[in-house]
Scaffold this motif. Structure first.
Motif, short mmCIF file in Angstrom:
data_model
loop_
_atom_site.label_atom_id
_atom_site.label_comp_id
_atom_site.label_asym_id
_atom_site.label_seq_id
_atom_site.Cartn_x
_atom_site.Cartn_y
_atom_site.Cartn_z
N ALA A 111 0.81 -1.22 -0.13
CA ALA A 111 0.18 0.19 0.19
C ALA A 111 0.86 1.34 -0.01
N LYS A 112 2.12 1.19 0.83
CA LYS A 112 3.10 2.51 0.79
C LYS A 112 3.61 2.67 -0.49
N LEU A 113 3.91 1.39 -1.24
CA LEU A 113 4.89 1.51 -2.54
C LEU A 113 3.73 1.92 -3.44
N LYS A 114 2.52 1.31 -3.32
CA LYS A 114 1.55 1.98 -4.12
C LYS A 114 1.26 3.33 -4.29
N ALA A 115 1.24 3.99 -3.05
CA ALA A 115 1.28 5.50 -2.90
C ALA A 115 2.43 6.28 -3.62
N ALA A 116 3.58 5.69 -3.49
CA ALA A 116 4.79 6.22 -4.18
C ALA A 116 4.94 5.75 -5.58
N ALA A 117 3.92 5.10 -5.93
CA ALA A 117 3.95 4.71 -7.53
C ALA A 117 2.50 5.52 -8.47
N TRP A 118 2.26 6.46 -7.65
CA TRP A 118 1.22 7.17 -8.06
C TRP A 118 -0.11 6.45 -8.34
N PRO B 114 6.85 -3.89 -16.61
CA PRO B 114 7.96 -3.03 -16.25
C PRO B 114 7.56 -1.66 -16.00
N MET B 115 8.27 -1.10 -14.81
CA MET B 115 7.74 0.12 -14.17
C MET B 115 8.65 1.21 -13.75
N GLU B 116 8.86 2.27 -14.44
CA GLU B 116 9.67 3.39 -13.81
C GLU B 116 8.73 4.61 -13.10
N GLY C 267 13.66 0.37 3.34
CA GLY C 267 14.81 0.35 4.29
C GLY C 267 16.06 0.41 3.53
N LEU C 268 16.08 1.18 2.44
CA LEU C 268 17.23 1.02 1.68
C LEU C 268 18.07 2.32 1.83
N LYS C 269 17.42 3.25 2.36
CA LYS C 269 17.94 4.57 2.28
C LYS C 269 19.33 4.52 3.42
N GLY C 270 20.37 5.16 2.73
CA GLY C 270 21.64 5.33 3.44
C GLY C 270 22.17 4.09 3.37
N GLY C 271 21.87 3.21 2.43
CA GLY C 271 22.58 1.90 2.30
C GLY C 271 23.45 1.85 0.76
N ARG C 272 23.63 0.56 0.56
CA ARG C 272 24.62 0.41 -0.54
C ARG C 272 23.64 0.20 -1.87
N TYR C 273 22.19 0.02 -1.59
CA TYR C 273 21.69 0.05 -2.70
C TYR C 273 20.66 1.10 -2.92
N ALA C 274 20.05 1.09 -4.18
CA ALA C 274 18.94 2.02 -4.59
C ALA C 274 18.03 1.65 -5.52
N SER C 275 16.70 1.74 -5.26
CA SER C 275 15.44 1.33 -6.18
C SER C 275 15.62 1.96 -7.59
N THR C 276 15.81 1.21 -8.74
CA THR C 276 15.90 1.50 -10.16
C THR C 276 14.85 1.51 -10.77
#
Length: 158
Positions: free
Chosen positions: A5-12, A104-106, A118-127
């Motif tokens: 649900a949170k991801l959906k909100a961040a995916a318009w 596929p979705m950008e 929980g990726l913020k500040g880590g070694r990986y980033a959503s692409t």
């Protein structure tokens, strides 16, 4: 369900994020290092049952690229993102071969996804992401012709 649900909100509010059976978020390695190359070589050696030393030539080539990127590569994070798109392509192809729909979705806020996952500040980033599942029989778009640019625009013959 709460994370989706949170991801959906961040995916318009795109419905696939909560309606698809699976959501795959592909992440890039932000700062690839020689240590990452060594870990990859160790994995290759393990899987193939070969001595890691037999991969020295390959290791040196990849590590050289990572440690001293060529002039056309200004940001290894962007190179890493292109590697992620290769994985996305394989997922799309494999799903199609299995008769499974994939989208596929950008269209999402990568920073918000990083926060949620929980990726913020880590070694990986959503692409990029892909939703995967079986088509809803009531999907009014399923029967429409796919629209792509004509070959004459996409391919330049010389």
């Amino acid at each position: 369900a709460a994370v989706r649900a949170k991801l959906k909100a961040a995916a318009w509010n795109q419905p696939q994020v909560t309606e698809a059976s699976h959501v795959v978020v592909f992440c890039r390695l932000l700062n690839p290092s020689a240590a990452d190359v060594d870990a990859y070589m160790a994995r290759i050696a393990e899987v193939r049952g070969v001595p890691v030393s037999s991969l020295d030539g390959f290791r040196n080539m990849v590590a050289g690229y990572v440690e001293n990127p060529p002039p056309h590569v200004r940001d290894l994070s962007l190179w890493s993102a292109r590697q992620v798109y290769l994985a996305l392509g394989f997922l799309l192809s494999a799903a199609a071969n299995m008769g499974i729909d994939a989208c596929p979705m950008e269209g999402f806020d990568p920073g918000a996804f990083d926060e949620i996952l929980g990726l913020k500040g880590g070694r990986y980033a959503s692409t990029v992401m892909a939703t995967v599942g079986y088509r809803d029989g009531s999907d009014s778009y399923a029967g429409l012709k796919k629209v792509r640019m004509p070959e004459s625009v996409l391919i330049e013959r010389r």
